[in-house]
Design a protein around this motif. Structure first.
Motif, mmCIF file in Angstrom:
data_model
loop_
_atom_site.group_PDB
_atom_site.id
_atom_site.type_symbol
_atom_site.label_atom_id
_atom_site.label_comp_id
_atom_site.label_asym_id
_atom_site.label_seq_id
_atom_site.Cartn_x
_atom_site.Cartn_y
_atom_site.Cartn_z
ATOM 1 N N LEU A 218 -2.128 -4.953 0.047
ATOM 2 C CA LEU A 218 -0.835 -4.887 -0.636
ATOM 3 C C LEU A 218 -0.239 -3.522 -0.323
ATOM 4 C CD1 LEU A 218 1.081 -6.359 -2.464
ATOM 5 C CD2 LEU A 218 -0.332 -5.748 -4.414
ATOM 6 N N ASN A 219 0.557 -3.482 0.727
ATOM 7 C CA ASN A 219 0.994 -2.216 1.332
ATOM 8 C C ASN A 219 2.276 -1.673 0.682
ATOM 9 O OD1 ASN A 219 0.855 -0.122 3.192
ATOM 10 N ND2 ASN A 219 2.103 -1.222 4.702
ATOM 11 N N LYS A 220 2.558 -0.426 0.974
ATOM 12 C CA LYS A 220 3.785 0.273 0.562
ATOM 13 C C LYS A 220 3.861 0.454 -0.950
ATOM 14 C CE LYS A 220 6.435 -1.423 4.557
ATOM 15 N NZ LYS A 220 7.737 -1.645 5.139
ATOM 16 N N ILE A 221 2.710 0.634 -1.608
ATOM 17 C CA ILE A 221 2.773 0.815 -3.070
ATOM 18 C C ILE A 221 3.402 2.153 -3.437
ATOM 19 C CG2 ILE A 221 0.956 -0.749 -3.938
ATOM 20 C CD1 ILE A 221 -0.776 1.933 -3.870
ATOM 21 N N ASP A 222 3.567 3.030 -2.435
ATOM 22 C CA ASP A 222 4.226 4.316 -2.711
ATOM 23 C C ASP A 222 5.728 4.158 -2.937
ATOM 24 O OD1 ASP A 222 5.452 5.225 0.317
ATOM 25 O OD2 ASP A 222 3.933 3.679 0.232
ATOM 26 N N LYS A 223 6.274 3.015 -2.570
ATOM 27 C CA LYS A 223 7.737 2.873 -2.661
ATOM 28 C C LYS A 223 8.184 2.643 -4.108
ATOM 29 C CE LYS A 223 10.139 1.483 1.003
ATOM 30 N NZ LYS A 223 10.706 0.604 2.044
ATOM 31 N N ASN A 224 9.374 3.169 -4.411
ATOM 32 C CA ASN A 224 9.883 3.075 -5.785
ATOM 33 C C ASN A 224 10.053 1.629 -6.239
ATOM 34 O OD1 ASN A 224 10.039 5.793 -6.009
ATOM 35 N ND2 ASN A 224 12.195 5.905 -5.349
ATOM 36 N N GLY B 148 0.548 -10.564 9.235
ATOM 37 C CA GLY B 148 1.518 -10.354 8.163
ATOM 38 C C GLY B 148 2.938 -10.405 8.679
ATOM 39 N N HIS B 149 3.882 -10.366 7.758
ATOM 40 C CA HIS B 149 5.300 -10.450 8.108
ATOM 41 C C HIS B 149 5.732 -9.179 8.842
ATOM 42 C CE1 HIS B 149 9.115 -12.463 7.662
ATOM 43 N NE2 HIS B 149 9.677 -11.323 7.325
ATOM 44 N N VAL B 150 6.737 -9.327 9.676
ATOM 45 C CA VAL B 150 7.247 -8.185 10.450
ATOM 46 C C VAL B 150 7.702 -7.073 9.494
ATOM 47 C CG1 VAL B 150 9.582 -9.166 10.621
ATOM 48 C CG2 VAL B 150 8.803 -7.542 12.335
ATOM 49 N N ASP B 151 7.400 -5.841 9.882
ATOM 50 C CA ASP B 151 7.788 -4.644 9.122
ATOM 51 C C ASP B 151 7.024 -4.451 7.814
ATOM 52 O OD1 ASP B 151 9.472 -3.593 10.936
ATOM 53 O OD2 ASP B 151 11.330 -4.241 9.974
ATOM 54 N N HIS B 152 6.019 -5.243 7.591
ATOM 55 C CA HIS B 152 5.256 -5.032 6.354
ATOM 56 C C HIS B 152 4.206 -3.934 6.516
ATOM 57 C CE1 HIS B 152 6.359 -8.761 3.731
ATOM 58 N NE2 HIS B 152 7.405 -8.110 4.196
ATOM 59 N N GLY B 153 4.019 -3.457 7.770
ATOM 60 C CA GLY B 153 3.167 -2.282 7.969
ATOM 61 C C GLY B 153 1.865 -2.521 8.715
ATOM 62 N N LYS B 154 1.807 -3.576 9.547
ATOM 63 C CA LYS B 154 0.563 -3.876 10.286
ATOM 64 C C LYS B 154 0.200 -2.729 11.234
ATOM 65 C CE LYS B 154 2.388 -7.722 11.921
ATOM 66 N NZ LYS B 154 3.642 -7.790 11.132
ATOM 67 N N THR B 155 1.185 -2.295 12.020
ATOM 68 C CA THR B 155 0.912 -1.253 13.016
ATOM 69 C C THR B 155 0.552 0.057 12.322
ATOM 70 O OG1 THR B 155 2.648 -2.339 14.252
ATOM 71 C CG2 THR B 155 1.855 -0.272 15.140
ATOM 72 N N THR B 156 1.298 0.375 11.253
ATOM 73 C CA THR B 156 1.032 1.616 10.526
ATOM 74 C C THR B 156 -0.387 1.593 9.953
ATOM 75 O OG1 THR B 156 3.360 1.513 9.928
ATOM 76 C CG2 THR B 156 2.046 3.194 8.831
ATOM 77 N N LEU B 157 -0.789 0.443 9.440
ATOM 78 C CA LEU B 157 -2.134 0.342 8.867
ATOM 79 C C LEU B 157 -3.206 0.495 9.948
ATOM 80 C CD1 LEU B 157 -3.986 -0.209 6.463
ATOM 81 C CD2 LEU B 157 -3.700 -2.658 6.861
ATOM 82 N N LEU C 139 -2.405 -0.441 -1.422
ATOM 83 C CA LEU C 139 -2.561 0.742 -0.583
ATOM 84 C C LEU C 139 -1.228 1.211 -0.013
ATOM 85 C CD1 LEU C 139 -2.457 -0.305 2.666
ATOM 86 C CD2 LEU C 139 -4.680 -1.183 2.037
ATOM 87 N N SER C 140 -1.289 2.379 0.586
ATOM 88 C CA SER C 140 -0.128 2.872 1.324
ATOM 89 C C SER C 140 -0.616 3.299 2.694
ATOM 90 C CB SER C 140 0.516 4.054 0.597
ATOM 91 O OG SER C 140 1.398 4.702 1.495
ATOM 92 N N ALA C 141 -0.210 2.557 3.692
ATOM 93 C CA ALA C 141 -0.643 2.877 5.055
ATOM 94 C C ALA C 141 -0.032 4.211 5.479
ATOM 95 C CB ALA C 141 -0.218 1.776 6.011
ATOM 96 N N LEU C 142 1.091 4.555 4.851
ATOM 97 C CA LEU C 142 1.790 5.779 5.223
ATOM 98 C C LEU C 142 1.066 7.012 4.684
ATOM 99 C CD1 LEU C 142 4.332 5.893 6.922
ATOM 100 C CD2 LEU C 142 5.666 6.190 4.836
ATOM 101 N N SER C 143 0.597 6.916 3.435
ATOM 102 C CA SER C 143 -0.052 8.098 2.853
ATOM 103 C C SER C 143 -1.573 7.993 2.889
ATOM 104 C CB SER C 143 0.411 8.267 1.408
ATOM 105 O OG SER C 143 -0.216 7.276 0.600
#
Ligand code: GDP
Length: 596
Positions: free
Chosen positions: A206-212, A107-116, A242-246
């Motif tokens: 589909l990451n970061k769905i928690d973001k406004n 995936g693109h940089v900063d889209h959350g690969k490492t966090t996931l 999904l949200s890799a963060l939460s």
């Protein structure tokens, strides 16, 4: 490479006397003596054929068997059949069992690969299954409802492509991380191209769905524009919000992976020949070389002798990703191992042998082949395309197209698609705006593709990589020319084009008449080098008087192959004697043009 009688040796069609001796653990002198008693006089460096080698082997109580043939080409165009697929194809179907799917995250940089990757790993740890401390070994396993999934945890295209470039299909499934607040970006498209070229199914996280500012619906439209139609729109791409963060939705992703795996044939024979891929390797100060191996067929055991390209060794210890010692590693299990003598490259296919001397022989052979540049290269050039088509090796031309603006990209893609309706198909792996970069070349290397640039440049690193990997880059500024060249290539009519490369220049300081020979130009090299086997041009002012071959090149009366800048020399030109003081000689070669 199952356990065999140690007296059986595999011999290629021709083998050097010394290599044969090494293979049997004998002295080359004994081999030469045995050859002599059989009426063959051979020196230590001489090659002998299989039949002769087999007679010598029999004299020494070994049984020679022909070395296995090279791997056959796959059905799928120019793509190489990876070694482990071949191993599995050779297995009796009845012995194949399900194995955990191997997943890689792109995936693109900063889209959350490492966090996931962390979220998935930690979910497992929290489930109370953790043993030791989680180690970074380049891959890990997790489980859902008792089913294992293996993840390669070096995210990014480079790792994925490095494996493919070496013929090792590392992953069964690609998880494409797309941030819901950012959407499909250039590296997302690249990742899609990589996965498609490898024919590996894609699941979208589909990451970061928690973001406004998350906009999942917009991202789905973008995915659809890139041929990933979400399943809720009747397509066949699973898109998991999904949200890799939460951690929300992470389990849904694992479920989607298992579902996809169920619909595929992800199998291996745990009792079969051992084949796998090196995931990563490094030198640890205390423990020496540590390599992470992903077993893809068979079951690797402590004590096995592993051969991975130019490195080998008996496995002294094996650890799982939690750092626990393990004695065996079944299919799809990554293990970190100790005991290999050198650092193998990531993506290198490994196997095992029965005895260390076989390992020494195989690694030596590998290194020699590498030195001679004999490494397999899947890449094609436009000029070779038709020939390889006729030889049954290529069924389609894979292209990567880069152009300055979308407005020129679209018509080029359209024209190429039209051309692909003939006998040889055209497969556009990736078409984007922008200069030709290293990523384009790695994708081309792994897929045997040609890179076409329209009104763009090839970056210096990309050119260097292309020349090392034998990837063809063709630059154009007229669309019609691209169409013309590709069309000719598809019909087998493309003449190679040659470009002149200047080697050096010299000034004529004196002219020597030599009886029977004619005239020799006494020169001083003013720039670069003059070579005897190159082309020469003689100019007087603006006039070109001669173009052709060098008949003689001498320095201090000695015949030489080249003379460098600052030195004096005598040059004879083939059938040409109208030489005067002050004339300029220009030395050049004609090279087949790859980069226009
Ligand atoms: P990579 O470059 O794809 O490996 O991306 P990272 O995993 O390093 O993530 C980039 C940034 O996005 C970091 O600051 C993460 O904390 C953040 N991030 C990742 N996943 C999520 C998520 O689901 N929600 C939010 N809000 N931020 C996230």
């Amino acid at each position: 490479m199952s356990k065999k009688d140690e007296t059986i040796i595999e011999i290629p069609a021709a083998i050097g006397v010394r290599d044969l001796a090494d293979l049997m653990g004998k002295s080359p002198i004994d081999v030469i003596k045995s050859l002599m008693t059989n009426g063959v006089m051979a020196s230590i460096n001489q090659q002998i054929d299989f039949d002769t080698a087999a007679i010598v082997a029999a004299d020494m109580d070994f049984e020679a068997v022909p070395e296995k043939e090279d791997l056959p080409e796959s059905e799928e165009g120019a793509e190489k059949l990876s070694a482990w697929r071949q191993a599995i194809a050779n297995e009796d179907k009845a012995n194949l069992e399900d194995r955990p799917p191997v997943v890689t995250i792109l995936g693109h940089v900063d889209h959350g690969k490492t966090t996931l990757l962390d979220a998935i790993r930690n979910a497992d740890v929290q489930a109370g299954e953790a043993g030791g401390i989680t180690q970074h070994i380049g891959a890990y396993q997790t489980s859902l409802k008792g089913k294992l999934i293996s993840f390669l945890d070096t995210p990014g295209h480079a790792a994925f492509t490095a494996m493919r470039a070496r013929g090792a299909q590392g992953a069964d499934i690609v998880v494409l991380v797309v941030a819901a607040d950012d959407g499909v970006m250039p590296q997302t498209k690249e990742a899609i191209a990589h996965a498609k070229a490898a024919r590996v199914p894609i699941i979208v996280a589909l990451n970061k769905i928690d973001k406004n500012n998350a906009n999942p619906e917009l991202v789905k439209t973008q995915l659809a524009d890139n041929e990933l139609i979400p399943d809720e729109w009747e397509g066949d791409t699973m898109v998991i919000p999904l949200s890799a963060l939460s951690n929300e939705g992470v389990e849904d992703l694992l479920e989607a992976i298992l579902l996809t795996a169920d619909s595929m044939d992800i199998k291996a024979n745990p009792k079969g020949d051992i084949v796998g891929t090196v995931i990563e390797a490094e030198v640890d100060k205390q423990r020496g070389v540590m390599a992470t191996l992903l077993v893809q067929n068979g079951t690797l055991k402590q004590g096995d002798i592993v051969v991975a390209g130019g490195a080998y060794g008996r496995l002294r210890a094996m650890f799982d990703y939690k750092g626990n010692r393990v004695k065996i590693a079944p299919p799809s299990m990554p293990v970190s191992v100790m005991g290999i003598n050198d650092v193998p490259s990531a993506g290198q296919v490994f196997g095992i042998v029965d005895a260390e001397r076989q390992a020494r022989y195989k690694t030596k052979e590998f290194l020699e082949n590498e030195k001679q540049g004999k490494k397999e290269n899947a890449s094609v050039s436009l000029e070779d395309l038709f020939a390889s088509y006729q030889a049954g090796e290529t069924k389609e031309l894979s292209l990567i197209i880069k152009a300055d603006v979308q407005g020129s990209l679209d018509p080029i893609v359209g024209e190429m698609e039209k051309l692909g309706e003939g006998e040889i198909g055209v497969n556009i792996l990736y078409a984007e705006t922008g200069n030709i970069g290293e990523n384009d070349i790695t994708l081309a290397t792994a897929s045997g593709a040609i890179v076409i640039g329209f009104n763009v440049q090839a970056e210096v690193n990309a050119r260097r990589l292309a020349s090392n990997e034998g990837v063809s880059i063709r630059l154009y500024n007229i669309i019609y020319r691209i169409v013309e060249d590709v069309e000719k290539a598809l019909k087998g009519m493309l003449e190679p084009t040659f470009a002149e490369k200047t080697l050096g220049k010299a000034e004529v300081l004196a002219v020597f008449p030599i009886s029977k020979v004619g005239k020799i130009a006494g020169c001083r090299v003013r720039d670069g080098v003059l070579r005897r086997n190159a082309q020469m041009r003689l100019t007087r002012g603006a006039d070109i008087l001669f173009e052709g071959e060098v008949s003689s090149l001498k320095h201090n009366k000695d015949k030489v192959n080249e003379v460098r800048n600052g030195f004096e020399c005598g040059v004879g030109l083939q059938n040409f004697h109208d030489i005067e003081v002050g004339d300029i000689l220009q030395c050049y070669v004609l090279e087949k043009e790859e980069i226009k």
